[in-house]
Scaffold this motif. Structure first.
Motif, short mmCIF file in Angstrom:
data_model
loop_
_atom_site.label_atom_id
_atom_site.label_comp_id
_atom_site.label_asym_id
_atom_site.label_seq_id
_atom_site.Cartn_x
_atom_site.Cartn_y
_atom_site.Cartn_z
N TYR A 28 0.92 -1.31 0.02
CA TYR A 28 0.02 0.00 -0.02
C TYR A 28 0.71 1.21 -0.05
CZ TYR A 28 -3.08 3.83 1.72
OH TYR A 28 -3.80 4.87 1.63
N ALA A 29 1.89 1.19 0.82
CA ALA A 29 2.79 2.44 0.83
C ALA A 29 3.35 2.62 -0.54
CB ALA A 29 4.17 2.02 1.92
N THR A 30 3.85 1.84 -1.19
CA THR A 30 4.18 2.04 -2.69
C THR A 30 3.30 2.69 -3.50
OG1 THR A 30 5.58 0.18 -2.48
CG2 THR A 30 5.39 0.79 -4.76
N VAL A 31 1.90 2.14 -3.54
CA VAL A 31 0.87 2.47 -4.38
C VAL A 31 0.52 4.22 -3.89
CG1 VAL A 31 -1.70 2.54 -4.80
CG2 VAL A 31 -0.20 0.59 -4.83
N ARG A 32 0.60 4.33 -2.56
CA ARG A 32 0.19 5.61 -2.06
C ARG A 32 1.29 6.67 -2.48
NH1 ARG A 32 -3.49 9.32 -1.46
NH2 ARG A 32 -3.18 10.40 0.25
N THR A 33 2.50 6.13 -2.47
CA THR A 33 3.59 7.27 -2.75
C THR A 33 3.58 7.40 -4.22
OG1 THR A 33 5.09 6.39 -1.08
CG2 THR A 33 6.02 7.43 -3.05
N PHE A 34 3.16 6.34 -5.23
CA PHE A 34 2.84 6.52 -6.88
C PHE A 34 2.10 7.62 -7.03
CE2 PHE A 34 0.11 5.38 -10.02
CZ PHE A 34 1.06 5.59 -11.10
N VAL A 35 0.70 7.51 -6.34
CA VAL A 35 -0.32 8.34 -6.66
C VAL A 35 -0.27 9.76 -6.28
CG1 VAL A 35 -2.12 6.46 -6.94
CG2 VAL A 35 -1.93 7.62 -4.55
N MET A 36 0.47 9.91 -5.11
CA MET A 36 0.77 11.14 -4.54
C MET A 36 1.57 12.00 -5.36
SD MET A 36 0.72 10.50 -0.51
CE MET A 36 0.62 12.49 -0.15
N LYS A 37 2.93 11.34 -5.68
CA LYS A 37 3.97 11.79 -6.72
C LYS A 37 3.29 12.15 -8.08
CE LYS A 37 7.57 11.41 -5.66
NZ LYS A 37 8.45 12.44 -5.06
#
Length: 58
Positions: A28-37
Motif C-alpha cells: 500500500y505504501a508503494t501505491v500511495r507514494t505513486f499516486v501522490m507523486k
C-alpha cells in the motif's frame, strides 16, 4: 507503474486499494507514494467521494 495504470484503467477511475490488488499485491505504501507523486506532477487527478478518493489519468 504509470504504464500499468494507463493500460489497465485508461481514463477510468481507480482507487489505491484497487491498484494495490491489480498490480499483484504491491505494498500500500508503494501505491500511495505513486499516486501522490504523480498527482503532484499533474498526471493524475484525485476525486473525493466522502472519505474515499479515486484517481484518474488526466
Amino acid at each position: 507503474m504509470f504504464y500499468f495504470v494507463l493500460s489497465t484503467y485508461g481514463t477510468n477511475e481507480f482507487s489505491t486499494k484497487q491498484l494495490e490488488k491489480d498490480y499483484r499485491d504491491v505494498a500500500y505504501a508503494t501505491v500511495r507514494t505513486f499516486v501522490m507523486k504523480f498527482e503532484e506532477f499533474g498526471l493524475l487527478k484525485a476525486q473525493k467521494y466522502g472519505s474515499r478518493v479515486k484517481y484518474k489519468v488526466k
